[in-house]
Design an enzyme around this catalytic site. Sequence first.
Site, PDB file in Angstrom:
ATOM      1  N   GLY A 298       0.838  -1.197   0.000  1.00 45.77           N
ATOM      2  CA  GLY A 298       0.000   0.000   0.000  1.00 45.77           C
ATOM      3  C   GLY A 298       0.868   1.239   0.000  1.00 45.77           C
ATOM      4  O   GLY A 298       0.513   2.275   0.569  1.00 45.77           O
TER       5      GLY A 298
ATOM      6  N   LEU B 180      -1.620   6.407   4.344  1.00 41.41           N
ATOM      7  CA  LEU B 180      -0.991   5.932   5.579  1.00 41.41           C
ATOM      8  C   LEU B 180       0.505   5.734   5.377  1.00 41.41           C
ATOM      9  O   LEU B 180       1.320   6.150   6.213  1.00 41.41           O
ATOM     10  CB  LEU B 180      -1.642   4.623   6.036  1.00 41.41           C
ATOM     11  CG  LEU B 180      -1.016   3.976   7.269  1.00 41.41           C
ATOM     12  CD1 LEU B 180      -1.130   4.882   8.484  1.00 41.41           C
ATOM     13  CD2 LEU B 180      -1.659   2.622   7.556  1.00 41.41           C
TER      14      LEU B 180
ATOM     15  N   HIS C  99      -1.175   2.570  17.188  1.00 41.27           N
ATOM     16  CA  HIS C  99      -0.111   3.559  17.380  1.00 41.27           C
ATOM     17  C   HIS C  99      -0.184   4.244  18.740  1.00 41.27           C
ATOM     18  O   HIS C  99       0.812   4.801  19.210  1.00 41.27           O
ATOM     19  CB  HIS C  99      -0.121   4.594  16.246  1.00 41.27           C
ATOM     20  CG  HIS C  99      -1.205   5.615  16.344  1.00 41.27           C
ATOM     21  ND1 HIS C  99      -2.457   5.432  15.802  1.00 41.27           N
ATOM     22  CD2 HIS C  99      -1.218   6.842  16.917  1.00 41.27           C
ATOM     23  CE1 HIS C  99      -3.191   6.496  16.034  1.00 41.27           C
ATOM     24  NE2 HIS C  99      -2.471   7.367  16.698  1.00 41.27           N
TER      25      HIS C  99
ATOM     26  N   LYS D 255       2.952   5.921  21.978  1.00 40.32           N
ATOM     27  CA  LYS D 255       3.091   7.308  22.437  1.00 40.32           C
ATOM     28  C   LYS D 255       3.927   7.363  23.718  1.00 40.32           C
ATOM     29  O   LYS D 255       3.838   6.489  24.583  1.00 40.32           O
ATOM     30  CB  LYS D 255       1.718   7.940  22.666  1.00 40.32           C
ATOM     31  CG  LYS D 255       0.972   8.219  21.367  1.00 40.32           C
ATOM     32  CD  LYS D 255      -0.322   8.962  21.613  1.00 40.32           C
ATOM     33  CE  LYS D 255      -0.997   9.342  20.304  1.00 40.32           C
ATOM     34  NZ  LYS D 255      -0.207  10.310  19.525  1.00 40.32           N
TER      35      LYS D 255
ATOM     36  N   HIS E 110      -7.837   2.496  20.839  1.00 41.16           N
ATOM     37  CA  HIS E 110      -6.897   3.407  21.504  1.00 41.16           C
ATOM     38  C   HIS E 110      -7.192   3.552  22.999  1.00 41.16           C
ATOM     39  O   HIS E 110      -6.328   3.319  23.853  1.00 41.16           O
ATOM     40  CB  HIS E 110      -6.957   4.797  20.871  1.00 41.16           C
ATOM     41  CG  HIS E 110      -6.555   4.835  19.436  1.00 41.16           C
ATOM     42  ND1 HIS E 110      -5.742   3.903  18.863  1.00 41.16           N
ATOM     43  CD2 HIS E 110      -6.863   5.722  18.448  1.00 41.16           C
ATOM     44  CE1 HIS E 110      -5.545   4.205  17.588  1.00 41.16           C
ATOM     45  NE2 HIS E 110      -6.233   5.287  17.312  1.00 41.16           N
TER      46      HIS E 110
ATOM     47  N   ARG F  44      -8.506  20.224  21.217  1.00 35.04           N
ATOM     48  CA  ARG F  44      -7.842  19.004  20.770  1.00 35.04           C
ATOM     49  C   ARG F  44      -6.906  18.531  21.867  1.00 35.04           C
ATOM     50  O   ARG F  44      -5.968  19.248  22.254  1.00 35.04           O
ATOM     51  CB  ARG F  44      -7.046  19.262  19.490  1.00 35.04           C
ATOM     52  CG  ARG F  44      -6.192  18.077  19.048  1.00 35.04           C
ATOM     53  CD  ARG F  44      -5.362  18.388  17.811  1.00 35.04           C
ATOM     54  NE  ARG F  44      -4.419  17.309  17.542  1.00 35.04           N
ATOM     55  CZ  ARG F  44      -3.159  17.289  17.949  1.00 35.04           C
ATOM     56  NH1 ARG F  44      -2.673  18.304  18.655  1.00 35.04           N
ATOM     57  NH2 ARG F  44      -2.371  16.262  17.666  1.00 35.04           N
TER      58      ARG F  44
ATOM     59  N   LYS G 193      -3.037  18.216  40.416  1.00 34.52           N
ATOM     60  CA  LYS G 193      -3.800  19.361  40.899  1.00 34.52           C
ATOM     61  C   LYS G 193      -3.940  19.244  42.420  1.00 34.52           C
ATOM     62  O   LYS G 193      -4.484  18.264  42.939  1.00 34.52           O
ATOM     63  CB  LYS G 193      -5.180  19.391  40.238  1.00 34.52           C
ATOM     64  CG  LYS G 193      -5.120  19.748  38.754  1.00 34.52           C
ATOM     65  CD  LYS G 193      -6.417  19.503  38.049  1.00 34.52           C
ATOM     66  CE  LYS G 193      -7.558  20.331  38.585  1.00 34.52           C
ATOM     67  NZ  LYS G 193      -8.798  20.145  37.795  1.00 34.52           N
TER      68      LYS G 193
ATOM     69  N   TRP H 207      -5.380  24.541  33.239  1.00 38.53           N
ATOM     70  CA  TRP H 207      -3.960  24.218  33.207  1.00 38.53           C
ATOM     71  C   TRP H 207      -3.334  24.855  31.976  1.00 38.53           C
ATOM     72  O   TRP H 207      -3.827  24.723  30.855  1.00 38.53           O
ATOM     73  CB  TRP H 207      -3.754  22.705  33.149  1.00 38.53           C
ATOM     74  CG  TRP H 207      -2.310  22.310  33.000  1.00 38.53           C
ATOM     75  CD1 TRP H 207      -1.329  22.403  33.930  1.00 38.53           C
ATOM     76  CD2 TRP H 207      -1.693  21.770  31.824  1.00 38.53           C
ATOM     77  NE1 TRP H 207      -0.139  21.951  33.421  1.00 38.53           N
ATOM     78  CE2 TRP H 207      -0.324  21.553  32.127  1.00 38.53           C
ATOM     79  CE3 TRP H 207      -2.146  21.447  30.551  1.00 38.53           C
ATOM     80  CZ2 TRP H 207       0.574  21.025  31.213  1.00 38.53           C
ATOM     81  CZ3 TRP H 207      -1.247  20.920  29.635  1.00 38.53           C
ATOM     82  CH2 TRP H 207       0.093  20.718  29.970  1.00 38.53           C
TER      83      TRP H 207
END
Length: 522
Positions: free
Chosen positions: A45, A50, A219, A223, A281, A372, A411, A517
């Site tokens: 591909g 991707l 994925h 992270k 995820h 986001r 916090k 924050w």
Amino acid sequence: MSTVSDAFLRNDSFRSNSLRSESFSDEKDTGIVQEVGCLSIIVLGASGDLAKKKTFPALFHLFKQGFLQENDVHIFGYARSKLSDEDLRERICGYLGQAASTEPTEVLSRFLQLIQYVSGSYDSEGGFQLLNKQISEHEISKRSEPGTSRRLFYLALPPSVYPSVCKMIRRYCMNQSDLGGWTRIVVEKPFGKDLKTAEDLSSQLGELFDEKELYRIDHYLGKELVQNLLVLRFANRLFLPLWNRDNIDNIQIVFREDFGTEGRGGYFDEYGIIRDIIQNHLLQVLCLVAMEKPVSLYPEHIRDEKVKVLQSVIPIKLEEVVLGQYEGYKDDPTVSDSSNTPTFATIVFHIYNERWEGVPFILKAGKALNSRKAEIRIQFKDVPGDIFESKRHGRNEFVIRLQPSEAMYMKLTVKKPGLEMSTIQSELDLSYGLRYQDANIPEAYERLILDTIRGDQQHFVRRDELRVAWEIFTPLLNSIEEGKLRPIMYKPGSRGPAEADELLAKVGYVQTHGYIWIPATL
């Protein structure tokens, strides 16, 4: 010589955590995985989005940092498009990221010269025979002994073609014997649409490859802050007595995007926010937050504990689900006017075990929202006998910001500076951009491709884990498709449906009003 990971897979008695850590640190310190036989990375591909946006840039960054050696690796692109080697190089060059523009031209040029293109269909014997011929010629040119070559196939393809492609790989493109070499297959999500389709796909791939040859990539597990969860939880005495139902009131795992489907409406409408984000995820993150300490860092021990968490999740209650769909979603011509597909979902999970009984885990994801971010928010119970009346400020929370502006902050209620004995809410803040200014935080795909080369399956989804995950979600997905649960309309740029905040309050989450924050800066 075989990899340390391969030694683990062959010798189940070799479980020493210290030995494993020492061996892997040697590889990582040098940046080179020492093995016999050249390495061929085949991107199927190769002309798709991707591959161009994620796979090839990740390979370039690994090459640039020395993890892929020029005299050892060769990269093959395979797709149906009629392209030359140079055509493919030109196509991907613009996607190699900011790193490419800051590197000397010769580094980029050397990487591009490693890429070769083969054209063929995904069910064509001739195409895969030609691909195997090209790979074999490269291996011969590197004087790679038969059976020692390493072949990594990255399927940057829709799942619908996985069975036919894998049959062709099995029949025509495998490393033919095991003298230290291997063949490994990386498959991208989604792994099916429900329990049945996932099991069908797993069965088809399982007939062709052993589980140790399959790498189901998510994925999010690559992270930096997700990778930090095990270290954070199990290497710090501070958290061990706190991480349970006695101290934690609720846990949120949140994914928010401030844009809609943007040209992906047709694809997204087939899957929806639950399949696209929450089932994979966010559920993976939940496992790492909730799991018990594994007996070692051996990949199977970690994956065993993740499966135990999923097996402890009780069935989702429809009254603890809020779905949303943003206004304008169905304006996309590729989306049905009668679409019931949610672009927002808040789902409450309950884990029935000694550590977590009574603690709601709230998984929330949405598109076209007011911000986001992706984060884990662990909210602690109120202070008993609160003499400072600090409850009015909000509860203690430990927040792990996964993206953007990676950070961890706690916090706390503290004394407000000045002569008066008054309190405010502030934070203890570890912002990665400030604390680790010289550190290179790798993209998730870089780490996971390198793990695949090393044979480390810790951050990949195992077949039984996938099955239990779909067992959790399939009844809910069936209810949505049957119309028993319908999304509530919400305005783009909002927090989502107000009913979602009401559900959070109902299960015990206390929102802090007036506190924001702000990522730390110099």
